[in-house]
Write a protein that holds these residues in place. Structure first.
Motif, PDB file in Angstrom:
ATOM      1  N   VAL A   1       5.771 -39.100 -39.788  1.00  0.00           N
ATOM      2  CA  VAL A   1       4.796 -40.406 -39.047  1.00  0.00           C
ATOM      3  C   VAL A   1       3.569 -40.102 -38.993  1.00  0.00           C
ATOM      4  N   ARG A   2       2.654 -41.093 -39.716  1.00  0.00           N
ATOM      5  CA  ARG A   2       1.274 -40.891 -39.708  1.00  0.00           C
ATOM      6  C   ARG A   2       0.701 -41.678 -38.594  1.00  0.00           C
ATOM      7  N   ALA A   3      -0.144 -41.232 -37.868  1.00  0.00           N
ATOM      8  CA  ALA A   3      -0.732 -41.785 -36.532  1.00  0.00           C
ATOM      9  C   ALA A   3      -2.308 -41.743 -36.744  1.00  0.00           C
ATOM     10  N   VAL A   4      -2.769 -43.037 -36.962  1.00  0.00           N
ATOM     11  CA  VAL A   4      -4.297 -43.209 -36.623  1.00  0.00           C
ATOM     12  C   VAL A   4      -4.765 -43.636 -35.469  1.00  0.00           C
ATOM     13  N   VAL A   5      -5.699 -42.973 -34.715  1.00  0.00           N
ATOM     14  CA  VAL A   5      -6.146 -43.343 -33.389  1.00  0.00           C
ATOM     15  C   VAL A   5      -7.772 -44.009 -33.421  1.00  0.00           C
ATOM     16  N   ARG A   6      -7.700 -44.796 -33.155  1.00  0.00           N
ATOM     17  CA  ARG A   6      -9.202 -45.702 -33.196  1.00  0.00           C
ATOM     18  C   ARG A   6      -9.704 -45.876 -31.784  1.00  0.00           C
ATOM     19  N   TYR A   7     -11.058 -45.110 -31.423  1.00  0.00           N
ATOM     20  CA  TYR A   7     -11.171 -45.336 -30.120  1.00  0.00           C
ATOM     21  C   TYR A   7     -13.150 -45.393 -30.070  1.00  0.00           C
ATOM     22  N   GLN A   8     -13.472 -45.620 -28.919  1.00  0.00           N
ATOM     23  CA  GLN A   8     -14.886 -45.565 -28.687  1.00  0.00           C
ATOM     24  C   GLN A   8     -15.028 -44.828 -27.263  1.00  0.00           C
ATOM     25  N   ALA A   9     -15.755 -43.583 -27.450  1.00  0.00           N
ATOM     26  CA  ALA A   9     -16.021 -42.769 -26.528  1.00  0.00           C
ATOM     27  C   ALA A   9     -17.118 -42.910 -25.690  1.00  0.00           C
ATOM     28  N   CYS A  10     -17.270 -42.934 -24.511  1.00  0.00           N
ATOM     29  CA  CYS A  10     -18.587 -43.308 -23.839  1.00  0.00           C
ATOM     30  C   CYS A  10     -18.764 -42.237 -22.526  1.00  0.00           C
ATOM     31  N   ASN A  11     -20.034 -42.046 -22.013  1.00  0.00           N
ATOM     32  CA  ASN A  11     -20.165 -41.418 -20.877  1.00  0.00           C
ATOM     33  C   ASN A  11     -20.461 -42.534 -19.983  1.00  0.00           C
ATOM     34  N   ASP A  12     -20.938 -42.174 -18.671  1.00  0.00           N
ATOM     35  CA  ASP A  12     -21.481 -43.038 -17.809  1.00  0.00           C
ATOM     36  C   ASP A  12     -22.509 -43.710 -18.079  1.00  0.00           C
ATOM     37  N   GLU A  13     -23.351 -43.524 -18.973  1.00  0.00           N
ATOM     38  CA  GLU A  13     -24.529 -44.273 -19.523  1.00  0.00           C
ATOM     39  C   GLU A  13     -24.479 -45.059 -20.892  1.00  0.00           C
ATOM     40  N   VAL A  14     -23.909 -44.344 -21.804  1.00  0.00           N
ATOM     41  CA  VAL A  14     -23.848 -44.892 -23.219  1.00  0.00           C
ATOM     42  C   VAL A  14     -22.332 -44.870 -23.640  1.00  0.00           C
ATOM     43  N   CYS A  15     -22.319 -45.799 -24.954  1.00  0.00           N
ATOM     44  CA  CYS A  15     -21.187 -45.552 -25.599  1.00  0.00           C
ATOM     45  C   CYS A  15     -21.393 -45.195 -26.846  1.00  0.00           C
ATOM     46  N   PHE A  16     -20.820 -44.482 -27.730  1.00  0.00           N
ATOM     47  CA  PHE A  16     -21.029 -43.900 -28.834  1.00  0.00           C
ATOM     48  C   PHE A  16     -20.300 -44.515 -29.809  1.00  0.00           C
ATOM     49  N   PRO A  17     -20.710 -44.627 -31.425  1.00  0.00           N
ATOM     50  CA  PRO A  17     -19.931 -45.312 -32.339  1.00  0.00           C
ATOM     51  C   PRO A  17     -18.534 -45.126 -32.390  1.00  0.00           C
ATOM     52  N   PRO A  18     -17.579 -46.007 -32.855  1.00  0.00           N
ATOM     53  CA  PRO A  18     -16.237 -45.792 -32.757  1.00  0.00           C
ATOM     54  C   PRO A  18     -15.840 -44.510 -33.836  1.00  0.00           C
ATOM     55  N   ARG A  19     -14.696 -44.077 -33.598  1.00  0.00           N
ATOM     56  CA  ARG A  19     -14.102 -43.007 -34.323  1.00  0.00           C
ATOM     57  C   ARG A  19     -12.912 -43.002 -34.547  1.00  0.00           C
ATOM     58  N   GLU A  20     -12.155 -42.494 -35.569  1.00  0.00           N
ATOM     59  CA  GLU A  20     -10.820 -42.512 -35.988  1.00  0.00           C
ATOM     60  C   GLU A  20     -10.463 -41.131 -36.179  1.00  0.00           C
ATOM     61  N   LYS A  21      -9.396 -40.898 -35.608  1.00  0.00           N
ATOM     62  CA  LYS A  21      -8.763 -39.457 -36.005  1.00  0.00           C
ATOM     63  C   LYS A  21      -7.190 -39.667 -36.316  1.00  0.00           C
ATOM     64  N   GLU A  22      -6.659 -38.854 -37.113  1.00  0.00           N
ATOM     65  CA  GLU A  22      -5.375 -39.020 -37.895  1.00  0.00           C
ATOM     66  C   GLU A  22      -4.601 -37.751 -37.348  1.00  0.00           C
ATOM     67  N   VAL A  23      -3.295 -37.797 -37.323  1.00  0.00           N
ATOM     68  CA  VAL A  23      -2.413 -36.832 -37.079  1.00  0.00           C
ATOM     69  C   VAL A  23      -1.348 -37.115 -37.787  1.00  0.00           C
ATOM     70  N   ILE A  24      -0.428 -36.170 -38.593  1.00  0.00           N
ATOM     71  CA  ILE A  24       0.818 -36.341 -39.004  1.00  0.00           C
ATOM     72  C   ILE A  24       1.993 -35.728 -38.067  1.00  0.00           C
ATOM     73  N   LEU A  25       2.764 -36.492 -37.529  1.00  0.00           N
ATOM     74  CA  LEU A  25       3.774 -35.734 -36.711  1.00  0.00           C
ATOM     75  C   LEU A  25       5.318 -35.834 -37.568  1.00  0.00           C
ATOM     76  N   THR A  26       5.819 -34.406 -37.568  1.00  0.00           N
ATOM     77  CA  THR A  26       7.063 -34.362 -38.282  1.00  0.00           C
ATOM     78  C   THR A  26       8.350 -34.007 -37.189  1.00  0.00           C
ATOM     79  N   ALA A  27       9.419 -34.131 -37.630  1.00  0.00           N
ATOM     80  CA  ALA A  27      10.741 -33.828 -36.809  1.00  0.00           C
ATOM     81  C   ALA A  27      11.723 -33.517 -37.907  1.00  0.00           C
ATOM     82  N   ARG A  28      12.508 -32.666 -37.717  1.00  0.00           N
ATOM     83  CA  ARG A  28      13.456 -32.076 -38.642  1.00  0.00           C
ATOM     84  C   ARG A  28      14.845 -33.287 -38.449  1.00  0.00           C
ATOM     85  N   VAL A  29      15.259 -33.319 -39.590  1.00  0.00           N
ATOM     86  CA  VAL A  29      16.429 -34.480 -39.501  1.00  0.00           C
ATOM     87  C   VAL A  29      17.800 -33.505 -39.502  1.00  0.00           C
ATOM     88  N   GLN A  30      18.838 -33.993 -38.557  1.00  0.00           N
ATOM     89  CA  GLN A  30      19.920 -33.224 -38.523  1.00  0.00           C
ATOM     90  C   GLN A  30      21.214 -34.115 -38.984  1.00  0.00           C
TER      91      GLN A  30
END
Length: 157
Positions: A128-157
């Protein structure tokens, strides 16, 4: 002397810019499907984990602010059926950069979903491919949006 001052200024600017980049990119995305195995024809619960370092937050899926970019998890698989993402409720916080409170995620945030493997699936591993799009901020400013991808796997029985 003037040349040293210019070099110092540009060095300082580079360090500050690098610090902002590291801070904006400090979130970690991971996840799993069930306990790492899934039965052919069965359904397992999957999770995506967004770890947000202290001092930062990301806008929730429903930030309650028209200018705040929501966190979105997109899932896909050519081998299995993937259900809708369950988003956790955000925490309402007030920040200097916004007149109204914003709904945010802080710390470890878990998103859930279901994965169903077809009975006729003949492979040994489901992905399963997952792409997370988010906008990180601290208490004063927000940063440009980012995307991070992860591939999840599981063995099939």
């Amino acid at each position: 002397m003037k040349q040293n001052a210019v070099k110092f200024f540009f060095s300082l600017l580079l360090v500050l810019t690098a610090g902002v980049f590291v801070q904006a990119n400090a979130q970690n995305v991971s996840g799993s499907i069930g306990n790492g195995t899934i039965k052919r024809g069965g359904t397992a619960r999957g999770t995506i984990v967004l770890d947000i370092p202290g001092g930062l937050h990301v806008n929730s899926n429903r930030p309650n602010n028209e200018y705040a970019i929501p966190t979105v998890v997109r899932l896909s698989s050519s081998e299995a059926r993937v259900g809708a993402v369950t988003y956790p409720r955000g925490k309402t916080r007030k920040f200097a950069f916004s007149e109204k409170p914003i709904s945010v995620y802080e710390g470890r945030t878990v998103f859930g979903f279901n994965v169903t493997v077809p009975t006729r699936f003949r492979g040994k591993i489901v992905r399963v491919r997952a792409v997370v799009r988010y906008q990180a901020c601290n208490d004063e400013v927000c940063f440009p949006p980012r995307e991070k991808e992860v591939i999840l796997t599981a063995r099939v029985q």
